[in-house]
Design a protein around this motif. Structure first.
Motif, PDB file in Angstrom:
ATOM      1  N   GLU A 171      70.822  43.084  39.755  1.00  0.00           N
ATOM      2  CA  GLU A 171      70.183  42.594  38.532  1.00  0.00           C
ATOM      3  C   GLU A 171      68.729  42.182  38.796  1.00  0.00           C
ATOM      4  N   LYS A 172      68.491  41.600  39.985  1.00  0.00           N
ATOM      5  CA  LYS A 172      67.120  41.219  40.362  1.00  0.00           C
ATOM      6  C   LYS A 172      66.250  42.471  40.492  1.00  0.00           C
ATOM      7  N   LEU A 173      66.811  43.506  41.107  1.00  0.00           N
ATOM      8  CA  LEU A 173      66.080  44.755  41.281  1.00  0.00           C
ATOM      9  C   LEU A 173      65.771  45.373  39.921  1.00  0.00           C
ATOM     10  N   LYS A 174      66.728  45.344  39.035  1.00  0.00           N
ATOM     11  CA  LYS A 174      66.532  45.902  37.693  1.00  0.00           C
ATOM     12  C   LYS A 174      65.444  45.126  36.947  1.00  0.00           C
ATOM     13  N   PHE A 175      65.426  43.789  37.118  1.00  0.00           N
ATOM     14  CA  PHE A 175      64.401  42.969  36.476  1.00  0.00           C
ATOM     15  C   PHE A 175      63.006  43.403  36.930  1.00  0.00           C
ATOM     16  N   PHE A 176      62.831  43.575  38.238  1.00  0.00           N
ATOM     17  CA  PHE A 176      61.510  43.938  38.748  1.00  0.00           C
ATOM     18  C   PHE A 176      61.146  45.391  38.436  1.00  0.00           C
ATOM     19  N   GLU A 177      62.121  46.265  38.335  1.00  0.00           N
ATOM     20  CA  GLU A 177      61.832  47.649  37.960  1.00  0.00           C
ATOM     21  C   GLU A 177      61.338  47.744  36.527  1.00  0.00           C
ATOM     22  N   ASN A 178      61.834  46.872  35.670  1.00  0.00           N
ATOM     23  CA  ASN A 178      61.448  46.897  34.257  1.00  0.00           C
ATOM     24  C   ASN A 178      60.243  46.023  33.960  1.00  0.00           C
ATOM     25  N   PHE A 179      59.738  45.334  34.969  1.00  0.00           N
ATOM     26  CA  PHE A 179      58.598  44.441  34.763  1.00  0.00           C
ATOM     27  C   PHE A 179      57.345  45.247  34.469  1.00  0.00           C
ATOM     28  N   GLU A 180      56.602  44.850  33.449  1.00  0.00           N
ATOM     29  CA  GLU A 180      55.367  45.524  33.091  1.00  0.00           C
ATOM     30  C   GLU A 180      54.204  44.600  33.416  1.00  0.00           C
ATOM     31  N   TYR A 181      53.148  45.181  33.911  1.00  0.00           N
ATOM     32  CA  TYR A 181      51.978  44.395  34.276  1.00  0.00           C
ATOM     33  C   TYR A 181      50.731  45.082  33.741  1.00  0.00           C
ATOM     34  N   GLU A 182      49.666  44.306  33.712  1.00  0.00           N
ATOM     35  CA  GLU A 182      48.411  44.805  33.179  1.00  0.00           C
ATOM     36  C   GLU A 182      47.665  45.568  34.282  1.00  0.00           C
ATOM     37  N   ASP A 183      47.266  46.787  33.954  1.00  0.00           N
ATOM     38  CA  ASP A 183      46.528  47.612  34.908  1.00  0.00           C
ATOM     39  C   ASP A 183      45.039  47.293  34.764  1.00  0.00           C
ATOM     40  N   ASN A 184      44.411  46.850  35.858  1.00  0.00           N
ATOM     41  CA  ASN A 184      43.011  46.442  35.828  1.00  0.00           C
ATOM     42  C   ASN A 184      42.070  47.509  36.386  1.00  0.00           C
ATOM     43  N   ALA A 185      42.502  48.728  36.450  1.00  0.00           N
ATOM     44  CA  ALA A 185      41.680  49.788  37.032  1.00  0.00           C
ATOM     45  C   ALA A 185      40.380  49.983  36.251  1.00  0.00           C
ATOM     46  N   ASP A 186      40.421  49.871  34.924  1.00  0.00           N
ATOM     47  CA  ASP A 186      39.207  50.036  34.110  1.00  0.00           C
ATOM     48  C   ASP A 186      38.198  48.937  34.416  1.00  0.00           C
ATOM     49  N   THR A 187      38.675  47.708  34.546  1.00  0.00           N
ATOM     50  CA  THR A 187      37.783  46.584  34.845  1.00  0.00           C
ATOM     51  C   THR A 187      37.144  46.759  36.218  1.00  0.00           C
ATOM     52  N   ILE A 188      37.941  47.189  37.189  1.00  0.00           N
ATOM     53  CA  ILE A 188      37.431  47.396  38.545  1.00  0.00           C
ATOM     54  C   ILE A 188      36.372  48.487  38.544  1.00  0.00           C
ATOM     55  N   GLN A 189      36.601  49.561  37.826  1.00  0.00           N
ATOM     56  CA  GLN A 189      35.632  50.649  37.757  1.00  0.00           C
ATOM     57  C   GLN A 189      34.338  50.177  37.100  1.00  0.00           C
ATOM     58  N   LYS A 190      34.450  49.346  36.048  1.00  0.00           N
ATOM     59  CA  LYS A 190      33.258  48.812  35.382  1.00  0.00           C
ATOM     60  C   LYS A 190      32.454  47.954  36.352  1.00  0.00           C
ATOM     61  N   LEU A 191      33.148  47.137  37.164  1.00  0.00           N
ATOM     62  CA  LEU A 191      32.455  46.294  38.138  1.00  0.00           C
ATOM     63  C   LEU A 191      31.750  47.145  39.198  1.00  0.00           C
ATOM     64  N   LYS A 192      32.423  48.188  39.672  1.00  0.00           N
ATOM     65  CA  LYS A 192      31.802  49.084  40.658  1.00  0.00           C
ATOM     66  C   LYS A 192      30.568  49.752  40.075  1.00  0.00           C
ATOM     67  N   ASP A 193      30.660  50.190  38.809  1.00  0.00           N
ATOM     68  CA  ASP A 193      29.520  50.813  38.144  1.00  0.00           C
ATOM     69  C   ASP A 193      28.369  49.823  37.995  1.00  0.00           C
ATOM     70  N   SER A 194      28.689  48.558  37.690  1.00  0.00           N
ATOM     71  CA  SER A 194      27.656  47.527  37.540  1.00  0.00           C
ATOM     72  C   SER A 194      26.935  47.294  38.863  1.00  0.00           C
ATOM     73  N   VAL A 195      27.676  47.247  39.970  1.00  0.00           N
ATOM     74  CA  VAL A 195      27.060  47.046  41.285  1.00  0.00           C
ATOM     75  C   VAL A 195      26.158  48.230  41.625  1.00  0.00           C
ATOM     76  N   SER A 196      26.631  49.426  41.362  1.00  0.00           N
ATOM     77  CA  SER A 196      25.833  50.621  41.633  1.00  0.00           C
ATOM     78  C   SER A 196      24.552  50.612  40.805  1.00  0.00           C
ATOM     79  N   ASN A 197      24.665  50.242  39.550  1.00  0.00           N
ATOM     80  CA  ASN A 197      23.512  50.174  38.661  1.00  0.00           C
ATOM     81  C   ASN A 197      22.517  49.117  39.157  1.00  0.00           C
TER      82      ASN A 197
END
Length: 186
Positions: free
Chosen positions: A18-44
Protein backbone atom coordinates in the motif's frame (compact mmCIF):
# COMPACT_ATOMS: atom_id res chain seq x y z
CA UNK A 1 13.60 22.82 -5.04
CA UNK A 2 12.50 19.86 -2.94
CA UNK A 3 8.83 19.18 -2.37
CA UNK A 4 7.80 17.74 0.98
CA UNK A 5 5.52 14.73 0.55
CA UNK A 6 2.64 14.62 3.01
CA UNK A 7 2.11 11.08 4.19
CA UNK A 8 -1.40 9.81 4.87
CA UNK A 9 -2.47 9.79 8.54
CA UNK A 10 -2.49 5.99 8.72
CA UNK A 11 0.91 5.62 6.96
CA UNK A 12 2.47 3.48 9.69
CA UNK A 13 -0.42 1.01 9.51
CA UNK A 14 -0.16 0.58 5.73
CA UNK A 15 1.36 -2.58 4.30
CA UNK A 16 4.49 -2.26 2.14
CA UNK A 17 2.41 -2.81 -0.98
CA UNK A 18 0.00 0.00 0.00
CA UNK A 19 2.93 2.34 0.74
CA UNK A 20 4.43 1.55 -2.66
CA UNK A 21 1.10 2.19 -4.36
CA UNK A 22 0.81 5.54 -2.54
CA UNK A 23 4.19 6.70 -3.82
CA UNK A 24 3.56 5.39 -7.34
CA UNK A 25 0.40 7.48 -7.55
CA UNK A 26 1.99 10.56 -6.02
CA UNK A 27 2.03 13.55 -8.37
CA UNK A 28 4.55 16.33 -8.09
CA UNK A 29 5.21 19.62 -9.78
CA UNK A 30 7.77 19.47 -12.59
CA UNK A 31 10.11 22.48 -12.36
CA UNK A 32 11.98 21.89 -15.62
CA UNK A 33 10.51 25.05 -17.22
CA UNK A 34 11.60 27.21 -14.29
CA UNK A 35 15.10 25.72 -14.35
CA UNK A 36 15.41 26.36 -18.09
CA UNK A 37 14.26 29.98 -17.61
CA UNK A 38 16.93 30.46 -14.92
CA UNK A 39 19.63 28.98 -17.17
CA UNK A 40 18.52 31.27 -20.00
CA UNK A 41 18.64 34.28 -17.64
CA UNK A 42 22.21 33.45 -16.57
CA UNK A 43 23.28 33.03 -20.19
CA UNK A 44 21.66 36.34 -21.11
CA UNK A 45 23.37 38.11 -18.18
CA UNK A 46 26.75 36.73 -19.24
CA UNK A 47 26.20 37.97 -22.80
CA UNK A 48 25.24 41.42 -21.57
CA UNK A 49 28.30 41.56 -19.30
CA UNK A 50 30.54 40.71 -22.26
CA UNK A 51 28.91 43.46 -24.35
CA UNK A 52 29.38 46.02 -21.58
CA UNK A 53 33.01 45.00 -21.20
CA UNK A 54 33.55 45.56 -24.94
CA UNK A 55 31.85 48.97 -24.73
CA UNK A 56 33.91 49.87 -21.67
CA UNK A 57 37.16 48.90 -23.38
CA UNK A 58 36.17 50.92 -26.46
CA UNK A 59 35.68 54.03 -24.27
CA UNK A 60 39.05 53.69 -22.57
CA UNK A 61 41.73 56.17 -23.50
CA UNK A 62 44.88 54.99 -25.25
CA UNK A 63 46.80 55.48 -22.01
CA UNK A 64 44.38 53.32 -20.02
CA UNK A 65 44.46 50.62 -22.72
CA UNK A 66 48.26 50.62 -22.67
CA UNK A 67 48.22 50.33 -18.86
CA UNK A 68 45.84 47.35 -19.00
CA UNK A 69 48.04 45.65 -21.61
CA UNK A 70 51.16 46.25 -19.49
CA UNK A 71 49.44 44.84 -16.42
CA UNK A 72 48.36 41.75 -18.35
CA UNK A 73 51.85 41.29 -19.82
CA UNK A 74 53.41 41.73 -16.38
CA UNK A 75 51.08 39.10 -14.96
CA UNK A 76 52.03 36.69 -17.75
CA UNK A 77 55.75 37.34 -17.15
CA UNK A 78 55.34 36.64 -13.43
CA UNK A 79 53.65 33.33 -14.17
CA UNK A 80 56.41 32.40 -16.61
CA UNK A 81 59.09 33.36 -14.06
CA UNK A 82 57.46 31.14 -11.43
CA UNK A 83 57.42 28.21 -13.87
CA UNK A 84 61.10 28.75 -14.71
CA UNK A 85 61.97 28.85 -10.99
CA UNK A 86 60.11 25.57 -10.41
CA UNK A 87 61.89 23.90 -13.34
CA UNK A 88 65.26 25.17 -12.10
CA UNK A 89 64.55 23.91 -8.59
CA UNK A 90 63.53 20.50 -9.93
CA UNK A 91 66.66 20.32 -12.11
CA UNK A 92 68.81 21.20 -9.09
CA UNK A 93 67.15 18.47 -7.01
CA UNK A 94 67.61 16.00 -9.85
CA UNK A 95 71.33 16.76 -10.07
CA UNK A 96 71.72 16.31 -6.32
CA UNK A 97 69.93 12.95 -6.37
CA UNK A 98 72.07 11.76 -9.29
CA UNK A 99 75.20 12.76 -7.34
CA UNK A 100 73.94 10.56 -4.47
CA UNK A 101 73.82 7.59 -6.84
CA UNK A 102 70.19 7.59 -8.02
CA UNK A 103 69.62 6.58 -11.62
CA UNK A 104 68.44 9.49 -13.76
CA UNK A 105 64.80 8.34 -14.02
CA UNK A 106 64.39 7.79 -10.26
CA UNK A 107 66.23 11.06 -9.54
CA UNK A 108 63.88 13.01 -11.83
CA UNK A 109 60.80 11.41 -10.30
CA UNK A 110 61.99 12.10 -6.76
CA UNK A 111 62.95 15.70 -7.58
CA UNK A 112 59.56 16.35 -9.18
CA UNK A 113 57.76 14.91 -6.16
CA UNK A 114 59.92 16.95 -3.78
CA UNK A 115 59.17 20.15 -5.70
CA UNK A 116 55.45 19.45 -5.51
CA UNK A 117 55.59 18.51 -1.82
CA UNK A 118 54.55 14.90 -2.51
CA UNK A 119 56.33 13.27 0.43
CA UNK A 120 54.71 9.88 -0.12
CA UNK A 121 56.41 9.54 -3.51
CA UNK A 122 59.69 10.92 -2.15
CA UNK A 123 59.82 8.29 0.60
CA UNK A 124 58.76 5.50 -1.77
CA UNK A 125 61.57 6.49 -4.15
CA UNK A 126 64.05 6.58 -1.26
CA UNK A 127 63.01 3.03 -0.35
CA UNK A 128 63.49 1.93 -3.96
CA UNK A 129 66.94 3.51 -4.05
CA UNK A 130 67.94 1.92 -0.74
CA UNK A 131 66.87 -1.51 -1.95
CA UNK A 132 68.83 -1.21 -5.21
CA UNK A 133 71.87 0.07 -3.28
CA UNK A 134 71.65 -2.88 -0.91
CA UNK A 135 71.51 -5.30 -3.86
CA UNK A 136 74.57 -3.65 -5.45
CA UNK A 137 76.54 -3.87 -2.20
CA UNK A 138 75.59 -7.51 -1.66
CA UNK A 139 76.56 -8.38 -5.23
CA UNK A 140 79.90 -6.62 -4.79
CA UNK A 141 80.62 -8.43 -1.55
CA UNK A 142 79.74 -11.81 -3.03
CA UNK A 143 81.98 -11.11 -6.03
CA UNK A 144 84.93 -10.30 -3.80
CA UNK A 145 84.40 -13.27 -1.45
CA UNK A 146 87.17 -15.83 -1.87
CA UNK A 147 86.32 -19.44 -2.52
CA UNK A 148 86.80 -21.84 0.42
CA UNK A 149 90.21 -23.47 0.53
CA UNK A 150 90.17 -27.16 -0.27
CA UNK A 151 92.39 -30.08 0.64
CA UNK A 152 94.32 -32.33 -1.69
CA UNK A 153 91.30 -34.11 -3.13
CA UNK A 154 89.25 -30.93 -3.40
CA UNK A 155 87.47 -31.33 -0.07
CA UNK A 156 87.72 -28.92 2.83
CA UNK A 157 89.37 -30.32 5.93
CA UNK A 158 87.97 -29.86 9.43
CA UNK A 159 90.93 -27.60 10.31
CA UNK A 160 90.33 -25.43 7.22
CA UNK A 161 86.63 -25.28 8.07
CA UNK A 162 87.36 -24.11 11.62
CA UNK A 163 89.66 -21.35 10.32
CA UNK A 164 87.05 -20.02 7.86
CA UNK A 165 85.26 -16.74 8.54
CA UNK A 166 81.48 -16.45 8.40
CA UNK A 167 81.37 -15.36 4.73
CA UNK A 168 83.53 -18.30 3.62
CA UNK A 169 81.34 -20.74 5.59
CA UNK A 170 78.21 -19.23 4.03
CA UNK A 171 79.67 -19.68 0.57
CA UNK A 172 80.61 -23.30 1.34
CA UNK A 173 77.08 -23.89 2.59
CA UNK A 174 75.59 -22.51 -0.64
CA UNK A 175 78.00 -24.51 -2.84
CA UNK A 176 78.19 -27.82 -0.95
CA UNK A 177 75.57 -28.21 1.77
CA UNK A 178 76.45 -31.85 2.50
CA UNK A 179 80.12 -31.09 3.15
CA UNK A 180 79.18 -28.10 5.30
CA UNK A 181 76.80 -30.23 7.38
CA UNK A 182 79.41 -32.96 7.71
CA UNK A 183 82.14 -30.53 8.86
CA UNK A 184 79.79 -28.67 11.17
CA UNK A 185 78.77 -31.91 12.87
CA UNK A 186 82.31 -33.22 13.46
Amino acid sequence: MKTKIKKPDNYEALSPEEKLKFFENFEYEDNADTIQKLKDSVSNANSQAAEWKKKHNALLSEEEKAKLERDEELSNLREELEQVKKREKTADYTAKYISLGYDSELAASTAEALSKGDTVTVFANHATFNKSLEEKITAGLMKDTPSPKTGENGAVTKEQFNNMNYTEKAKLYSENKELYTQLQGE
